[in-house]
Scaffold this active site. Structure first.
Site, PDB file in Angstrom:
ATOM      1  N   GLU A 119      -5.156   1.925   2.419  1.00 17.27           N
ATOM      2  CA  GLU A 119      -5.135   0.681   3.186  1.00 17.27           C
ATOM      3  C   GLU A 119      -5.311   0.966   4.664  1.00 17.27           C
ATOM      4  OE1 GLU A 119      -3.234  -2.624   5.555  1.00 17.27           O
ATOM      5  OE2 GLU A 119      -2.780  -0.495   5.516  1.00 17.27           O
ATOM      6  N   GLU A 120      -4.662   2.040   5.115  1.00 18.91           N
ATOM      7  CA  GLU A 120      -4.607   2.313   6.558  1.00 18.91           C
ATOM      8  C   GLU A 120      -5.958   2.701   7.143  1.00 18.91           C
ATOM      9  OE1 GLU A 120      -2.224   1.688   8.461  1.00 18.91           O
ATOM     10  OE2 GLU A 120      -0.333   1.796   7.376  1.00 18.91           O
ATOM     11  N   HIS A 131       0.856  -1.194   0.000  1.00 21.23           N
ATOM     12  CA  HIS A 131       0.000   0.000   0.000  1.00 21.23           C
ATOM     13  C   HIS A 131       0.886   1.236   0.000  1.00 21.23           C
ATOM     14  CE1 HIS A 131       0.477   0.868   4.383  1.00 21.23           C
ATOM     15  NE2 HIS A 131       0.374  -0.433   4.575  1.00 21.23           N
ATOM     16  N   ASP A 170      -0.191   4.308   0.776  1.00 18.74           N
ATOM     17  CA  ASP A 170      -0.590   5.329   1.745  1.00 18.74           C
ATOM     18  C   ASP A 170       0.111   5.118   3.083  1.00 18.74           C
ATOM     19  OD1 ASP A 170      -2.353   2.976   1.882  1.00 18.74           O
ATOM     20  OD2 ASP A 170      -3.416   4.047   3.462  1.00 18.74           O
ATOM     21  N   ASP A 184       6.277   1.128   7.212  1.00 19.95           N
ATOM     22  CA  ASP A 184       4.915   0.747   6.816  1.00 19.95           C
ATOM     23  C   ASP A 184       4.441   1.606   5.659  1.00 19.95           C
ATOM     24  OD1 ASP A 184       2.456  -0.414   6.821  1.00 19.95           O
ATOM     25  OD2 ASP A 184       1.775   0.495   8.680  1.00 19.95           O
ATOM     26  N   GLU A 217       4.081  -6.094   4.114  1.00 20.46           N
ATOM     27  CA  GLU A 217       3.937  -5.384   5.400  1.00 20.46           C
ATOM     28  C   GLU A 217       5.165  -5.643   6.262  1.00 20.46           C
ATOM     29  OE1 GLU A 217       1.716  -3.323   6.509  1.00 20.46           O
ATOM     30  OE2 GLU A 217      -0.039  -3.594   5.224  1.00 20.46           O
ATOM     31  N   HIS A 251       3.679   3.632  12.303  1.00 18.91           N
ATOM     32  CA  HIS A 251       2.711   4.597  12.860  1.00 18.91           C
ATOM     33  C   HIS A 251       3.318   5.451  13.979  1.00 18.91           C
ATOM     34  CE1 HIS A 251      -0.968   1.992  11.430  1.00 18.91           C
ATOM     35  NE2 HIS A 251       0.078   1.873  10.631  1.00 18.91           N
TER      36      HIS A 251
HETATM   37 ZN   LIG Z   1       0.848  -1.335   6.400  1.00 19.90          ZN
END
Ligand SMILES: [Zn+2]
Length: 389
Positions: A138-139, A74, A76, A106, A166, A362
């Site tokens: 995705e997030e 992903h 994003d 990520d 991931e 994150h």
């Molecule tokens: Zn991810």
């Protein structure tokens, strides 16, 4: 002009520079990737969202045959607002064997390694195609990738296996829970708080729903059975009450109350049936009670996201290939969710395996170890060799 040859680190630096926070445009990143692939003679298809500002990218290297390997990532990233970063989160910053920046763990590193290998892949006599599948949003509930997955086996080739990059520290992961997110809104009737009998207090009716969801959590815990080939903490499907908002003032009967809640089904759990338990109870108990007091009252539940779990496939193609190529002797389970279950639902054998650590994801000062990029490159080169055999 000679095609650009870039290292994984250079490519990561380019990707981190695009501020592709979920819900905001990722199109400039996709156009950059499309341009880069075109330089190497690889055509890419962008599957845009309705507004056209975001989209998925799909490209195939190798033969035009069914099957092959999807490398899924992903594009994003999560927001940086309110986080104490020591460096600019959208400028990749190398220091002490690490690269800092939003998305380095990520999961732009996997995408960067895959893209940096495109010239090498092009030069190989691939017998199975390698597909790049880069998604958006995705997030915020794996909202982007379904429009791409719908085309697989129709307008686009259906891969036989998928590696979702991931951040697993390059370990092979074959299982995660799903996540279903919904917002339930109770609308009653307002009025002066001194005469509660003339209104219908939405907060009070929401309280009954909270009790039902607590009960659901207990039911799921007691019903849980072991998932063969997976280990979860906790080993049951969970419920969480996330955000509640209701009422406007002390002296007004609350007309409206809403709750954002989730449940995380174990692989193999019947997620639609879990949701139906709540919907049935609302239809049978809560709404009739509310309507006795306020005939115009409503209880509405809107789905925000429904991400399927990733089921272990012991002996499955993706797991056996990834284990062999990484040298690991067993696959693991993780506590986060991914697009893996969505690929699996298309009939594609799927595991997660990618560089970086989810504990950095994150977070402020998110980073990836350069060693992880190297390990990912080794893995993808072996995977490409397997695709030649
Ligand atoms: Zn991810």
């Amino acid at each position: 002009m000679a095609p650009e040859r870039v290292t994984a680190e250079d490519m990561l630096e380019r990707l981190v520079g695009f501020e592709t926070v979920s819900g905001r445009p990722n199109r400039p990143l996709l156009e950059f990737v499309r341009g880069y692939l075109a330089q190497h003679g690889v055509a890419a298809r962008i599957v845009p969202n309705a507004e056209g500002d975001r989209g998925n990218l799909f490209a195939t290297i190798g033969p035009d045959t069914p099957g092959g390997i999807a490398l899924s990532g992903h594009t994003d990233v999560v927001p940086v607002e309110g986080q104490p970063w020591s460096t600019d989160p959208f400028v990749a910053t190398a220091k002490d064997g690490r690269i800092y920046g939003r998305g380095t763990a990520d999961m732009k590193s996997f995408i960067a390694v895959a893209l940096s290998l495109v010239p090498a892949l092009k030069a190989l006599p691939l017998r199975r195609p390698i597909h790049l599948c880069f998604s958006y949003d995705e997030e915020i509930g794996c909202l982007g990738v379904p429009s791409l997955l719908r085309l697989l086996g129709r307008e686009l080739p259906l891969p036989a296996l998928a590696i979702v990059g991931e951040p697993t520290g390059m370990k092979v992961v074959n299982a995660h829970k799903g996540i279903w997110v919904q917002r339930t809104t109770v609308t009653g009737r307002d009025g002066h708080s001194s005469a509660p009998h003339r209104g219908a207090n939405a907060i009070a009716y929401m309280a009954r729903l909270l009790g039902r969801l607590e009960q659901l959590a207990a039911e799921l815990r007691s019903e849980a059975g072991a998932v063969p080939g997976a280990e979860f903490d906790p080993p049951w499907s969970t419920v969480n009450l996330g955000v509640i908002e209701g009422g406007t003032a002390l002296n007004i009967i609350a007309r409206r109350c809403s709750l954002l809640w989730e449940f995380r089904p174990l692989p193999g759990a019947d997620a639609p049936a879990i949701r139906a338990r709540v919907d049935d109870w609302i239809a049978r108990e809560l709404t009739p009670a509310l309507r006795q007091q306020a005939p115009e009252g409503t209880v509405e539940t809107a789905s925000v996201a429904a991400v399927p779990a990733l089921m272990p496939e012991p002996g499955g193609l993706a797991e056996s290939v990834a284990l062999r190529l990484t040298g690991a002797n067993r696959a693991e389970s993780v506590s986060f969710t991914s697009e893996g279950g969505q690929f699996q639902e298309c009939g594609i054998s799927t595991v997660l395996c990618g560089p970086g650590s989810v504990t950095e994801a994150h977070q402020p000062n998110e980073f990836v170890d350069v060693e992880q990029l190297k390990a990912c490159e080794v893995f993808l080169r072996r995977l490409a060799d397997w695709a030649c055999a």
